[in-house]
Motif scaffolding. Structure first.
Motif, mmCIF file in Angstrom:
data_model
loop_
_atom_site.group_PDB
_atom_site.id
_atom_site.type_symbol
_atom_site.label_atom_id
_atom_site.label_comp_id
_atom_site.label_asym_id
_atom_site.label_seq_id
_atom_site.Cartn_x
_atom_site.Cartn_y
_atom_site.Cartn_z
ATOM 1 N N ASN A 381 0.823 -1.260 -0.020
ATOM 2 C CA ASN A 381 -0.066 -0.131 -0.196
ATOM 3 C C ASN A 381 0.876 1.392 -0.091
ATOM 4 N N ARG A 382 2.037 1.001 0.426
ATOM 5 C CA ARG A 382 2.889 2.161 0.550
ATOM 6 C C ARG A 382 3.590 2.438 -0.916
ATOM 7 N N LEU A 383 3.923 1.099 -1.353
ATOM 8 C CA LEU A 383 4.643 1.155 -2.719
ATOM 9 C C LEU A 383 3.956 1.756 -3.926
ATOM 10 N N GLU A 384 2.610 1.356 -4.006
ATOM 11 C CA GLU A 384 1.583 1.716 -4.926
ATOM 12 C C GLU A 384 1.850 3.356 -5.180
ATOM 13 N N GLY A 385 1.682 3.911 -4.297
ATOM 14 C CA GLY A 385 1.738 5.552 -4.411
ATOM 15 C C GLY A 385 2.914 5.951 -5.182
ATOM 16 N N PHE A 386 4.097 5.435 -4.466
ATOM 17 C CA PHE A 386 5.447 6.025 -5.168
ATOM 18 C C PHE A 386 5.467 5.391 -6.772
ATOM 19 N N LEU A 387 5.155 4.261 -6.879
ATOM 20 C CA LEU A 387 5.150 3.585 -8.384
ATOM 21 C C LEU A 387 4.299 4.568 -9.122
ATOM 22 N N SER A 388 3.259 4.994 -8.823
ATOM 23 C CA SER A 388 2.132 5.836 -9.720
ATOM 24 C C SER A 388 3.123 7.259 -9.871
ATOM 25 N N VAL A 389 3.525 7.653 -8.808
ATOM 26 C CA VAL A 389 4.583 8.962 -9.259
ATOM 27 C C VAL A 389 5.269 8.869 -9.762
ATOM 28 N N LEU A 390 6.297 7.761 -9.904
ATOM 29 C CA LEU A 390 7.360 7.508 -10.783
ATOM 30 C C LEU A 390 6.851 7.425 -12.470
ATOM 31 N N LYS A 391 5.750 6.669 -12.483
ATOM 32 C CA LYS A 391 5.279 6.255 -13.743
ATOM 33 C C LYS A 391 4.707 7.649 -14.534
ATOM 34 N N ALA A 392 4.060 8.476 -13.664
ATOM 35 C CA ALA A 392 3.450 9.643 -14.131
ATOM 36 C C ALA A 392 4.643 10.708 -14.681
ATOM 37 N N PHE A 393 5.989 10.678 -13.927
ATOM 38 C CA PHE A 393 7.036 11.329 -14.195
ATOM 39 C C PHE A 393 7.460 10.949 -15.604
ATOM 40 N N LEU A 394 7.605 9.567 -15.758
ATOM 41 C CA LEU A 394 8.287 9.235 -16.796
ATOM 42 C C LEU A 394 7.345 9.164 -17.938
ATOM 43 N N ASP A 395 5.937 9.510 -17.807
ATOM 44 C CA ASP A 395 5.101 9.612 -18.998
ATOM 45 C C ASP A 395 5.263 11.021 -19.316
ATOM 46 N N ARG A 396 5.616 12.229 -18.316
ATOM 47 C CA ARG A 396 5.743 13.370 -18.887
ATOM 48 C C ARG A 396 6.910 13.619 -19.663
ATOM 49 N N LEU A 397 7.979 12.821 -19.178
ATOM 50 C CA LEU A 397 9.298 13.094 -20.142
ATOM 51 C C LEU A 397 9.125 12.409 -21.568
ATOM 52 N N THR A 398 8.392 11.196 -21.224
ATOM 53 C CA THR A 398 8.038 10.453 -22.791
ATOM 54 C C THR A 398 7.413 11.459 -23.668
ATOM 55 N N SER A 399 6.103 12.210 -23.106
ATOM 56 C CA SER A 399 5.520 12.973 -23.818
ATOM 57 C C SER A 399 6.279 14.287 -24.348
ATOM 58 N N LYS A 400 7.156 14.808 -23.520
ATOM 59 C CA LYS A 400 7.968 15.843 -23.957
ATOM 60 C C LYS A 400 8.880 15.488 -25.214
ATOM 61 N N VAL A 401 9.419 14.235 -24.994
ATOM 62 C CA VAL A 401 10.417 13.789 -25.814
ATOM 63 C C VAL A 401 9.745 13.583 -27.228
ATOM 64 N N SER A 402 8.185 12.707 -27.293
ATOM 65 C CA SER A 402 7.565 12.776 -28.587
ATOM 66 C C SER A 402 7.189 14.233 -29.031
ATOM 67 N N GLN A 403 6.911 15.132 -28.252
ATOM 68 C CA GLN A 403 6.582 16.418 -28.901
ATOM 69 C C GLN A 403 7.440 17.071 -29.420
ATOM 70 N N TYR A 404 8.841 16.996 -29.146
ATOM 71 C CA TYR A 404 10.125 17.520 -29.629
ATOM 72 C C TYR A 404 10.829 16.656 -30.686
ATOM 73 N N SER A 405 10.206 15.515 -30.823
ATOM 74 C CA SER A 405 10.877 14.736 -31.947
ATOM 75 C C SER A 405 10.614 15.232 -33.297
ATOM 76 N N LEU A 406 11.129 14.661 -34.343
ATOM 77 C CA LEU A 406 10.970 15.250 -35.917
ATOM 78 C C LEU A 406 9.746 14.813 -36.300
ATOM 79 N N GLU A 407 9.052 13.740 -35.703
ATOM 80 C CA GLU A 407 7.785 13.415 -36.291
ATOM 81 C C GLU A 407 6.710 14.582 -35.611
ATOM 82 N N GLY A 408 7.225 14.577 -34.206
ATOM 83 C CA GLY A 408 6.114 15.337 -33.427
ATOM 84 C C GLY A 408 6.324 16.852 -34.169
ATOM 85 N N LEU A 409 7.041 17.302 -34.425
ATOM 86 C CA LEU A 409 7.307 18.770 -35.000
ATOM 87 C C LEU A 409 6.666 18.809 -36.234
ATOM 88 N N LYS A 410 6.595 17.655 -37.152
ATOM 89 C CA LYS A 410 5.841 17.605 -38.132
ATOM 90 C C LYS A 410 4.407 17.664 -38.096
#
Length: 432
Positions: A381-410
Motif C-alpha cells: 500500500n505504500r509502494l503503490e503510491g510511489f510507483l504511480s508518481v514515478l510512472k507519471a514522471f516518466l510519462d511526462r518525459l516521454t510526452s516531451k520527448v515525443s513532442q520535440y521529436s522530428l515526427e512530433g514537430l511535423k
C-alpha cells in the motif's frame, strides 16, 4: 599528582588495516611519527602473538568464517584500543608492573568484547610513554559485523568507568579520566599545532641566548676605560718629571689597551651580527605567531562546526535507538537487505520532493521499487503510491520527448497550417 587511566578507541576500515599493521609491528621507518626510538623497538612485544601477523588476511578469514551476511566495502572491520596511563604513573612502575598493567587491561577488553574477537595486543616501549594497542574485530554475539552496535556512545562512556574499576580491583591506584569540553584535533591538525609550538619555543630560546651574549660583550668595555685613565695619568706626571708607574708595567698596560681596542672592534662586529640575527628572529617569531593565530582561528571554526554536527548526531542517535526498540517490539529484523535499503531511500527522496534527474534514473528507481514489490520487503500500500508518481514522471518525459521529436514537430507544423487555413477560409466567407 593524580594518576589517570587512559583508554581510547578508534574505528578503521579495510583500507586502513595495512597502515595499522606497519605502525604496530614497526615495518619500515615512519616519516610522520618522530617520537619513535627505533633502538628501543626490540623492547616491544605482543601479549597474544609470538610473531608478526598479516592483519588483513586474518580479519578477512575471521569475518568469512563467522559472519553470516556479506561484508560491505565501507564496513568498519577493526576497532583498535590504545591503553596507557599518566606518564608519571607509568614511569613509577617497574617493567614487570607495566606488563601486569597491560595484561589486566587486555583481560578486561577480552572479557567485555570477546577473546575470539581479539586480534593482537602490541605493547610499545620505544615512544615517550609505554602504551598498548589492542585490535578488536567488531563481531556481535549474533554473528554480525557491526562496530556501531557494539561501540555506541553509551558503551564508550561506560567503558571509562568500568576500566578504572577493573584496574583498581587489581591493585592499580588510578582514577577515571576527567571529561573535557575541549574538542579533539585531527592527527594532522595536532601535528601542525605541535610543530608551530616547537618552532616558537626554539626561536624564543635562540633569541634569549643572543641577548645574553650581548650583555656579556658589554663587560669588555671596562678594561679600555681603566687603561685610558692610566695613560692620561702618565702624561700628567711626565710634565712634572715624575711617573706613577714603572715603564715596564706601563708598557704592559699599553699593550693591553691596544688589544682591548682590537677586541672592541671585533665585539662591535659580533654585536652587529647579533643585532641582525635578533631582527631576523623577531621577524620569524612574528610570522610564527601569525601562523599560530591563523591556526587557532581555524580550530575555533572547526569546533563551532563540530558543535552543530554533534547536536544533530545526538538527535539521529536518539531516534535510531527509539526506532530499533519499536522494530524489536514488532518482531522485525533490524538488518534490512540492500534492495530494501535502496527502495526506502528512493521513497524518502520522493516524499521530500526530490525527483529523478532524468528518464534513465527514473527508470532505475521504478525498477528498484517494483523489485521490492515482488520481494514483499515494503508494504504494498505504500509502494503503490510511489510507483504511480514515478510512472507519471516518466510519462511526462516521454510526452516531451515525443513532442520535440522530428515526427512530433511535423505533426505540430501540419496542425498550425490547418488552423491557419481554416481561419483564412472563415474570413473569406464572412467578406462574401
Amino acid at each position: 599528582m593524580a594518576s589517570f587511566g587512559i583508554i581510547r578507541m578508534q574505528k578503521f576500515k579495510m583500507t586502513d588495516v595495512q597502515g595499522i599493521q606497519k605502525h604496530n609491528q614497526r615495518q619500515g621507518i615512519s616519516k610522520s611519527n618522530l617520537d619513535i626510538d627505533y633502538e628501543k623497538s626490540n623492547e616491544n612485544y605482543d601479549l597474544m602473538n609470538d610473531g608478526n601477523l598479516k592483519y588483513e588476511s586474518e580479519i578477512k578469514q575471521q569475518i568469512g568464517e563467522r559472519v553470516k551476511r556479506k561484508m560491505r566495502a565501507n564496513s568498519v572491520v577493526l576497532s583498535e584500543f590504545m591503553v596507557t596511563a599518566s606518564p608519571e604513573f607509568m614511569e613509577s612502575l617497574s617493567a614487570e608492573e607495566q606488563k601486569k598493567y597491560f595484561e589486566q587491561s587486555l583481560d578486561f577488553l577480552q572479557e567485555r568484547y570477546g577473546k575470539q574477537n581479539t586480534l593482537y595486543a602490541v605493547v610499545h616501549h620505544d615512544e615517550k610513554t609505554p602504551h598498548m594497542h589492542v585490535g578488536i574485530i567488531p563481531i556481535t554475539k549474533d554473528e554480525r559485523l557491526s562496530a556501531k552496535d557494539i561501540f555506541n556512545r553509551v558503551e564508550l562512556q561506560n567503558l571509562q568507568t568500568e576500566f578504572t574499576k577493573h584496574m583498581q580491583q587489581n591493585n592499580f591506584d588510578i582514577e577515571r579520566g576527567k571529561p573535557s569540553d575541549k574538542k579533539h584535533l585531527s592527527p594532522q591538525e595536532y601535528k601542525e599545532k605541535m610543530d608551530l609550538e616547537k618552532e616558537v619555543k626554539s626561536l624564543q630560546q635562540q633569541r634569549k641566548k643572543e641577548v645574553g651574549l650581548i650583555n656579556e660583550i658589554g663587560a669588555f668595555n671596562e678594561p679600555k676605560k681603566v687603561l685610558d685613565k692610566v695613560k692620561k695619568e702618565k702624561k700628567k706626571t711626565v710634565l712634572r718629571d715624575r711617573t706613577s708607574l714603572p715603564n715596564s708595567d706601563f708598557e704592559k698596560l699599553e699593550k693591553l689597551a691596544l688589544s682591548s681596542v682590537r677586541l672592541k672592534r671585533d665585539i662591535r662586529n659580533v654585536k652587529c651580527e647579533a643585532n641582525e640575527k635578533i631582527d631576523s628572529l623577531e621577524m620569524s617569531v612574528q610570522l610564527a605567531d601569525q601562523r599560530v593565530a591563523k591556526f587557532e582561528k581555524r580550530v575555533n571554526e572547526l569546533e563551532k562546526e563540530l558543535e552543530g554536527k554533534t547536536e544533530k548526531l545526538d538527535k539521529v542517535q536518539r531516534k535510531e535507538i527509539i526506532y530499533k526498540s519499536m522494530l524489536q517490539d514488532t518482531g522485525r529484523d533490524l538488518d534490512i537487505s540492500v534492495l530494501e535499503e535502496k527502495g526506502r531511500l528512493i521513497m524518502f527522496n520522493l516524499e521530500n520532493g526530490h525527483e529523478p534527474e532524468n528518464a534513465q534514473e527514473g527508470s532505475r528507481w521504478l525498477s528498484i521499487l517494483e523489485d521490492n514489490k515482488k520481494a514483499k520487503t515494503i508494504p504494498i500500500n505504500r509502494l503503490e503510491g510511489f510507483l504511480s508518481v514515478l510512472k507519471a514522471f516518466l510519462d511526462r518525459l516521454t510526452s516531451k520527448v515525443s513532442q520535440y521529436s522530428l515526427e512530433g514537430l511535423k505533426n505540430k507544423n501540419n496542425e498550425i497550417k490547418r488552423t491557419t487555413k481554416f481561419q483564412k477560409s472563415k474570413s473569406w466567407d464572412m467578406e462574401r
